[in-house]
Design an enzyme around this catalytic site. Structure first.
Site, PDB file in Angstrom:
ATOM      1  N   ASP A   1      -3.397  80.454  22.801  1.00 31.33           N
ATOM      2  CA  ASP A   1      -2.843  79.540  23.804  1.00 31.33           C
ATOM      3  C   ASP A   1      -2.094  78.389  23.141  1.00 31.33           C
ATOM      4  O   ASP A   1      -2.339  78.063  21.963  1.00 31.33           O
ATOM      5  CB  ASP A   1      -4.017  79.002  24.643  1.00 31.33           C
ATOM      6  CG  ASP A   1      -3.610  78.579  26.039  1.00 31.33           C
ATOM      7  OD1 ASP A   1      -2.406  78.493  26.317  1.00 31.33           O
ATOM      8  OD2 ASP A   1      -4.527  78.324  26.858  1.00 31.33           O
TER       9      ASP A   1
ATOM     10  N   ASP B   1      -0.144  80.639  34.886  1.00 34.43           N
ATOM     11  CA  ASP B   1      -1.456  80.221  35.373  1.00 34.43           C
ATOM     12  C   ASP B   1      -1.563  80.396  36.881  1.00 34.43           C
ATOM     13  O   ASP B   1      -2.640  80.240  37.454  1.00 34.43           O
ATOM     14  CB  ASP B   1      -1.713  78.750  35.014  1.00 34.43           C
ATOM     15  CG  ASP B   1      -2.253  78.627  33.599  1.00 34.43           C
ATOM     16  OD1 ASP B   1      -2.676  79.649  33.041  1.00 34.43           O
ATOM     17  OD2 ASP B   1      -2.251  77.514  33.055  1.00 34.43           O
TER      18      ASP B   1
HETATM   19  C1  DGJ Z   1      -3.963  77.642  29.853  1.00 30.74           C
HETATM   20  C2  DGJ Z   1      -4.066  79.114  30.065  1.00 30.74           C
HETATM   21  O1  DGJ Z   1      -2.915  79.593  30.668  1.00 30.74           O
HETATM   22  C3  DGJ Z   1      -5.298  79.413  30.900  1.00 30.74           C
HETATM   23  O2  DGJ Z   1      -5.360  80.773  31.183  1.00 30.74           O
HETATM   24  C4  DGJ Z   1      -6.501  78.953  30.158  1.00 30.74           C
HETATM   25  O3  DGJ Z   1      -6.664  79.698  28.987  1.00 30.74           O
HETATM   26  C5  DGJ Z   1      -6.395  77.479  29.837  1.00 30.74           C
HETATM   27  N1  DGJ Z   1      -5.151  77.171  29.189  1.00 30.74           N
HETATM   28  C6  DGJ Z   1      -7.529  77.029  28.976  1.00 30.74           C
HETATM   29  O4  DGJ Z   1      -7.399  75.743  28.557  1.00 30.74           O
END
Ligand code: DGJ
Length: 731
Positions: A478, A548
């Site tokens: 990430d 997200d």
């Molecule tokens: C952003 C990601 O897109 C989410 O799926 C998740 O992993 C969060 N970060 C965690 O902080």
């Protein structure tokens, strides 16, 4: 050979199955000019298109109107400051402070295959797959050698371009702008197609008329970004899926970029693409080489659909690497939307037990397992397992999950550092920031200075020791903020302008090490959702978390825009709980499954707490995934109807390469009163084959289904959908 040099005419002809690209060398001054790019042409006598005999636009050295020539000549790689006032690709700063440069042809070579770009992601191909032309040019005053590389893929309408610059001078020179491609076209009322959005709203499609002046899409955020995207299409007005002309440009890079069109005084369009010159200054010492990342050009005279499928085939076969490229991925369940930071071993095992019972194949432990990370305010950089949360340690948890017959995956955010972390307390100078200025936080975190090897090594050791400590077979990588306060404690002051690019090179180096040392890993890139969904990252990971926003309806826009370029096998898509955590919408569980099936497919919910009627559907969805994933992953994707255009329904299909099987997905977003069944025209079938619809057992010919259409029975209710599975039958 798909690249030929006609020595008498001094013309290079690059042919893909349906397109031709031509370059010419102008005799007296060795300028490298663009002649033609478009539908395939066998004739190579097209140099007249460069218009070098039209007074006053002639190239002769002593001509009093030299700028008139330079300002209209279609230079393959225009340079700064000598009289071409349109956008240029190359600018420098000499030790005397001068910025101009100019290039002339020196030599060329044509060879089978394609060389890798050192340190950079790029498409690849064997001697059978592709042919490359290298055009060596020179600025004789600066002693700067510029090599323009073009690779033609034999079976795809793809031409890639990249640029290498070598300093043959004894003095260093500063490169202040190095774009990767330029294309001059006669305007045909073209439109510029780009992808835009925001967090949770990535890659919505936008089309706008190309008007006079410059219009661009770009990122100066240090990542390709949620907001803009390193793709640009130049399309004929009114283009649709099957008709119209489009030039696609996709940039194999994950940092700052610019893609721009400019309509000039003579009604010609100049398109350029490359690393954004903002805050870019690269020092090139004697004999050093700078390599500009690759641009992938796709030409289609058969609408957007052919462009899309060409990119999909190219990415699946010549960009994505590793064991999972063509393999079915395990169905995962990720605990982020299920628990956020509030989990422990027991909770994860509860989820895993229930998930395995339902047929889910892998548990992914997301953010919050390390240091004292109980919110997003702290601990990035402290990659030690929090044994208060994970009682018995990571290996115990992984073993228990494995005993259930499930694989185990883990989340990292390796590029970041929290001010409230042991790492920051020990190394405050490891964060990107400007000494003496309070750096801006984003999600309460800083970015690590990955231009520095020592920091990269530290990060790598942290990740690899966790991966070696247990049977972990998946990593979600990430990146939850973008760069600001550009400053490195370690780069000399003259090199601060290299930081953005060195940062991206650092990320690439880390991911290359990771996939080299752990070749069995399934790596999924992610960046606060889909802020780094680009071809650069796809070179390291076969899939990328798309957004997200997991709402099935919002995903129709996001996934349609993403699939404009990227294969469905790469699009991270999960079924989540409702009301949706981003938009609060309720949609049927079934529909969420149909939309996730368009991507990698997985779950992101607390399977122990969702409604029983939803849970009961999971085994069927799992079966659906296993039944259709080969087709979805490897087939040809067709957009049939777009909710973003018609505001009522969406439909797409995937057709197997041999055209013996197809899966159509229909989503009715908004129900309407008083209407008949809705007719859609299928695409990509074989006109002379008969197909049986599995659900109704009806048999129709491909030509009937494509040219006349199929009636989709009226559906009562919003956000509902259906799958239609067709298989070829003898008739
Ligand atoms: C952003 C990601 O897109 C989410 O799926 C998740 O992993 C969060 N970060 C965690 O902080």
């Amino acid at each position: 050979m798909s690249i030929k040099y006609y020595a008498d005419e001094r013309v290079f002809k690059l042919d893909t199955p349906s397109s031709t690209y031509m370059i010419g060398i102008v005799d007296d001054e060795q300028f490298v000019g663009h002649i033609y790019y478009g539908r395939r042409i066998e004739d190579y006598h097209l140099s007249y298109l460069m218009r070098i005999n039209e007074l006053p636009y002639v190239p002769s050295q002593n001509n009093r109107d030299r700028t008139s020539f330079l300002d209209c000549f279609p230079m393959e790689y225009p340079t700064h400051g000598l009289g071409d006032y349109r956008e240029d690709c190359l600018a420098v700063k000499t030790d005397k402070g001068h910025t101009a440069c100019g290039l002339n042809y020196v030599s060329h070579s044509i060879y089978e295959g394609k060389k890798p770009l050192e340190g950079l992601p790029a498409t690849f191909g064997s001697k059978e797959d592709c042919t490359t032309l290298e055009l060596v040019c020179m600025d004789q005053i600066l002693k700067l050698e510029v090599t323009l590389s073009y690779t033609v893929f034999e079976k795809l309408d793809v031409i890639t371009r990249s640029v290498q610059i070598r300093n043959l001078n004894t003095e260093s020179i500063v490169l202040t702008k190095v774009l990767s491609t330029c294309l001059d076209l006669e305007n045909k009322d073209y439109e510029m197609m780009t992808l835009h959005g925001s967090w949770a709203r990535e890659r919505h499609i936008q089309k706008r008329k190309i008007g006079h002046g410059k219009q661009s899409t770009s990122s100066v955020r240090g990542a390709s970004s949620h907001q803009d995207h390193p793709f640009m299409g130049i399309a004929s007005k009114g283009i649709n899926e099957d008709q119209g002309e489009v030039y696609g440009f996709s940039f194999v890079y994950s940092g700052n970029f610019i893609a721009q069109t400019e309509l000039d005084q003579f009604n010609r369009v100049r398109a350029v693409m490359g690393i954004h010159p903002s805050d870019f200054a690269w020092i090139l010492k004697e004999q050093e080489v700078f390599t500009a990342p690759e641009v992938i050009m796709v030409y289609s005279a058969e609408g957007l659909g052919h462009m899309t499928r060409t990119y999909h085939d190219l990415f699946r076969n010549h960009l994505i690497r590793g064991e999972y490229t063509h393999k079915k991925r395990p169905i995962l369940i990720n605990n982020w939307e299920a628990t956020y930071f509030d989990f422990n071993t027991d909770k994860l095992l509860d989820i895993a037990r229930e998930a395995s019972r339902l047929g889910i194949e892998m548990l992914v432990m997301d953010d919050g397992w390390f240091g004292n990370r109980s919110s997003d305010n702290c601990a990035l950089g402290d990659w030690q397992v929090n044994e208060n949360k994970l009682k018995g340690g990571l290996r115990y948890l992984v073993n228990e999950v494995n005993k259930l017959g499930m694989k185990f995956g883990i989340w990292f955010e390796p590029e970041m550092i929290s001010p409230d972390s042991n790492l920051y307390r020990a190394h405050p100078d490891w964060a990107i920031q400007i000494p003496g200025r309070t750096a801006s936080l984003s999600r309460n975190q800083y970015v690590l200075d990955l231009s520095r090897k020592e920091i990269r090594d530290y990060v790598y050791e942290m990740i690899s020791s966790v991966l070696k400590s247990a049977n972990i077979t998946y990593v979600k990588w990430d990146m939850n903020r973008q760069l600001s306060d550009l400053g490195s404690f370690y780069l000399e002051k003259e090199k601060q302008g290299e930081l953005y690019h060195r940062y991206v090179l650092g990320v690439y180096e880390l991911q290359e090490r990771l996939i080299h040392d752990f070749p069995y890993l399934l790596l999924e890139n992610c960046s606060g959702g889909g802020a780094r969904f680009d071809p650069g990252m796809l070179y390291y990971s076969p899939q990328i978390w798309c957004s997200d926003d997991t709402d099935a309806i919002e995903r129709l826009y996001i996934q349609e825009g993403t699939a404009m370029i990227y294969p469905l096998s790469s699009i991270g898509a999960h079924v989540s709980d409702c009301p949706n955590h981003t938009v609060g919408r309720g949609t049927p569980f079934e529909t969420r499954g149909y939309v996730a099936l368009l991507g990698t497919f997985g779950y992101e919910l607390d399977v122990t707490r969702i409604p029983e009627e939803d849970r009961k559907m999971i085994p069927d969805q799992v079966a659906m995934y296993h039944k259709y994933n080969d087709l979805v992953r490897e087939g040809d994707y067709y957009r049939i109807a777009s909710y973003s255009e018609n505001h009522t329904h969406d439909a797409w299909s995937v057709v197997s390469k041999d055209k013996k099987e197809a899966l159509v997905t229909f989503i009715q977003v908004m129900a309407e009163p008083n209407y008949h069944s809705r007719r859609i025209q299928l695409k990509g079938l074989d006109a002379h084959t008969f197909y049986c619809i599995e659900e109704t057992k009806e048999v129709y010919s491909g030509e009937a289904l494509m040219y006349a259409g199929l009636n989709i029975e009226r559906i009562f209710g919003d956000f509902k959908g259906k799958l239609i599975h067709l298989t070829a039958v003898n008739h």
